[in-house]
Design an enzyme around this catalytic site. Structure first.
Site, PDB file in Angstrom:
ATOM      1  CD  GLU A 196      -3.224  -0.691  -0.039  1.00  0.00           C
ATOM      2  OE1 GLU A 196      -3.487   0.664  -0.007  1.00  0.00           O
ATOM      3  OE2 GLU A 196      -3.446  -1.348  -0.602  1.00  0.00           O
TER       4      GLU A 196
ATOM      5  CB  SER B  12     -49.444 -32.401  24.269  1.00  0.00           C
ATOM      6  OG  SER B  12     -50.699 -32.495  23.303  1.00  0.00           O
TER       7      SER B  12
END
Length: 752
Positions: free
Chosen positions: A188, A454
């Protein structure tokens, strides 16, 4: 006016005598040869003799007429000696005048370049000053604090996830392997250590490349400029932003050292997939801290800086590898790594860990972030959240759920599931909110409200026990209509008189509806609320069959009192919150809801619910070790939801399967897939735990009636068949149980 004087005849000057003859520079008739008209004699020559100063002066005084005549003669003389002399004269003139012209041109170029340079510099200063005026005063410039990170760890200290705007920890430069920052510099900003915030060489190279390619192929921004943009500016591409970026880059270089600038950059730069900073990226792509990255992994991370999405190893592994090789070549060229290191890194490229995006721990982390503000409010700095999650149980739950879905997705028509495990204090030991976090981040274990079917019946039976019934109380299993509502059993069969224990283990709907009518729907709802159900419950008799929606987490918490002796719990996942320097911000204390169920009734309920795993609908959930356990299956209308919720003396686990769009499954019941997953989870979770009896259950086997064959029964009607289902009174009422001798006879011998 005086008369004009008469012009005197001109006296031509002479130059004295010589040994030969007097030189007369004028051309006379005898000097001109007779030539055809329009041509002049090529024989005429003019000789120039060196004379003294007086002779030159006299020569200059010749008459204009004679000079004119000579000029005409010279102009007409072409060729011969005159022409050669003219060419030689022109050559000498060109030889001496060309350098003079170039010199003047060069001087003028230098002059105007200096002028233009000065004016250009003035213009640049004015433009910079204009746009810099939009910035705050320099006295107010300061680097903004890095967004705080929330480090979420398991009960054993293992990292679960990082949350926050960055997704990773802030790391010091000296904590990183040297090849990571070197990889960033090499690809960079190679002159990062020497430039003053901007790189003129890099700018010139970028300008030339972009000019020759005709597109924006390179950028000339330094790491300092990129940091200035990330810290202070918006990512728009305008001249204003670029100039402000330059000004701020100069300020950063003046205020901070190169290492400080590099450290800030590495901790804040965006590296794709929501990761800000190298630590977040390392954990996102490689499942490790940035402190532990290899050369190949460092090169991959550095390669992301050009285009995080395009070069993401999770999305485009081939492009990421090619980019990493360019970074390795740059590192070798700059002398950061040797040729052997570069070759080894190319031969063994970085491998992406995809579990980061799919792992069920992300559901835990999301839940932590949802409840965290209730504990510490706003977060100003990095914190560490210690959770109650057991990584082993979490992994076992995830594995069991995914395996069941993969094997039964088509067969049973189920696409989603959830698992939540709590200990006897309500601490979350495992929480799986879905099949795959990368595909769906919705946390079904915490937020999905579904009909429990249930699985809600234990609250009905507890309400009945608390109103005077016992596990041995007999009730008729036969068709019944209550206020126009006719509940039916799942098997469409009836067993006649059965004990409450048998009715619960077989999940008989008619008995549950009868009990709810006896004690009142309001009593059932109050009982469920007391144990931990927080969702709204409709106070009608269909509540007894689980028609009101609940979440897996809350119903699991409501089952915990059966496993811990009757104490209500508040489900929780956070046990401590501290700063990175060790300051405790929160530490859990407290005993939850206190006692919510009488210990005797806890024993009765455990006696009844353990039968579900022994002889009832939950036989597939029976644990291999024979460890005492209780639980209940649940299946909602049209098989839309399938549940199994059960517990031991140590842990409580709820398992749900269904579809997000609430579409029916292919007859998936609570006793099938959910029971099997529950068994796998609980077997794994109890590997290292001592056997614990269920509270209140006697050591002797339960005296349960032998199973009976279904028998035909008569229809029982309660209320008018045309009437709607009446809301039962809170606290019993209606035809509910009443205490007294008559009630005792009914308990012993049954009856309506």
């Amino acid at each position: 006016m005086a008369p004009r004087a008469k012009r005197q005849p001109r006296i031509e000057p002479t130059f004295g005598e010589t040994s030969s003859s007097l030189l007369d520079l004028r051309l006379g008739p005898q000097d001109r040869s007779t030539v055809p008209a329009g041509k002049s004699s090529s024989k005429s020559k003019t000789r120039k003799t060196s004379t003294s100063g007086s002779q030159k002066k006299a020569s200059s005084k010749k008459s204009p007429k004679s000079q004119s005549t000579r000029a005409k003669s010279n102009s007409g003389n072409r060729g011969g000696g005159r022409s050669g002399a003219k060419r030689r004269s022109r050559k000498r003139k060109n030889r001496f005048q060309a350098p003079t012209f170039l010199g003047r041109l060069f001087k003028r170029g230098v002059y105007w370049s200096a002028v233009l340079g000065i004016w250009g510099a003035i213009a640049v200063v004015c433009i910079v000053g204009y746009y810099a005026a939009f910035l705050p005063p320099t006295s107010e410039w300061q680097v903004p604090a890095r967004p705080p990170n929330v480090k979420i760890v398991a009960a054993n200290g293992q990292l679960i996830a990082n949350r926050g705007d960055t997704g990773g920890e802030a790391v010091r430069l000296e904590q990183l392997p040297p090849y990571l920052p070197n990889a960033v510099i090499a690809i960079e900003d190679r002159r990062f250590r020497s430039h003053f915030g901007i790189d003129p060489i890099g700018l010139a190279r970028a300008f030339y490349t972009n000019l020759t390619t005709g597109r924006l192929a390179q950028g000339g921004s330094t790491l300092t400029q990129q940091l200035a943009k990330n810290l202070f500016l918006e990512p728009d591409r305008t001249i204003k932003r670029k100039i402000q970026e330059l000004v701020l880059a100069f300020w950063l270089e003046a205020k901070y050292s190169k290492d400080e600038i590099l450290e800030m950059y590495l901790n804040r730069v965006y590296l794709g997939s929501g990761a800000y900073g190298v630590d977040a990226a390392a954990r996102r792509y490689f499942g490790k801290s940035a402190r532990l990255m290899t050369v190949a992994e460092s090169a991959t991370i550095a390669g992301l800086l050009k285009a995080p999405s395009r070069y993401s190893p999770a999305r485009n592994p081939d492009l990421a590898e090619d980019r990493a090789q360019l970074v390795l070549a740059a590192m070798h060229e700059e002398g950061y790594i040797g040729s052997d290191e570069a070759k080894n890194a190319i031969a063994a490229p970085a491998k992406v860990v995809r579990r980061y995006t799919t792992a069920s721990e992300n559901y835990v982390a999301d839940y932590v972030m949802d409840v965290l503000p209730h504990y510490v409010g706003s977060i100003e700095s990095d914190i560490i959240v210690d959770t109650t999650v057991d990584p082993g149980i979490q992994r076992a739950s995830e594995t069991a759920l995914r395996s069941a879905l993969n094997d039964n997705r088509q067969k049973l028509g189920v696409s989603q599931g959830a698992v939540v495990t709590l200990d006897t204090a309500g601490a979350v030991k495992a929480l799986v909110g879905g099949a795959d976090y990368s595909k769906s981040q919705f946390n079904r274990a915490v937020y999905a409200k579904r009909q429990p079917g249930s699985a809600f019946k234990p609250f009905v039976y507890l309400a009945a026990l608390e109103n005077g019934l016992t596990p041995q109380t007999i009730r008729q299993d036969q068709p019944i209509t209550i206020g126009g509502w006719s509940p039916k059993n799942y098997t469409k069969e009836h067993y006649g008189p059965v004990t409450l224990t048998r009715a619960l283990s077989l999940s008989l709907n008619t008995v549950a509806a009868r009990l709810a009518h006896e004690v009142g729907a309001g009593t059932v709802a109050s009982t469920a609320k007391r144990l931990g159900i927080s969702s709204d419950l409709k106070k009608n008799l269909s509540l007894s069959l689980g028609t009101s929606e609940v979440t897996p987490l809350e119903i699991a918490a409501a089952y915990v009192p059966f496993s811990n002796g009757g104490y209500g719990v508040l489900p929780h996942v956070i046990r401590r919150i501290r700063t990175v320097d060790g300051k405790t911000l929160y530490s859990r204390s407290g005993d939850g809801r206190g006692r919510v169920v009488n210990r005797q009734q806890v024993g009765n309920m455990n006696l009844m619910m353990s039968e579900t795993l022994l002889t009832g609908t939950g036989r597939k959930a029976r644990l291999d070790s024979g460890r005492p356990a209780g639980g209940k299956t649940g299946t909602s209308q049209d098989f839309r939801d399938a549940w199994f919720i059960g517990y031991t003396g140590n842990l409580t686990t709820a398992v749900w399967f269904g579809n997000d769009d609430n579409s029916p499954t292919r007859k998936a019941t609570g006793g099938s897939l959910p029971a099997l997953v529950w068994k796998d989870v609980m077997d794994a979770a109890h590997n290292d735990l001592p056997v614990a009896d269920l509270p209140g259950v006697p050591n002797l086997p339960a005296n349960v009636s032998a199973p009976r064959k279904p028998i035909p029964g008569g229809q029982e009607t309660v209320g008018s068949g045309s009437d709607p289902i009446p809301p039962a009174p809170i606290g019993g009422g209606g035809s509910g149980e009443r205490r007294g001798p008559l009630n005792l006879l009914r308990n012993l011998f049954g009856g309506g």
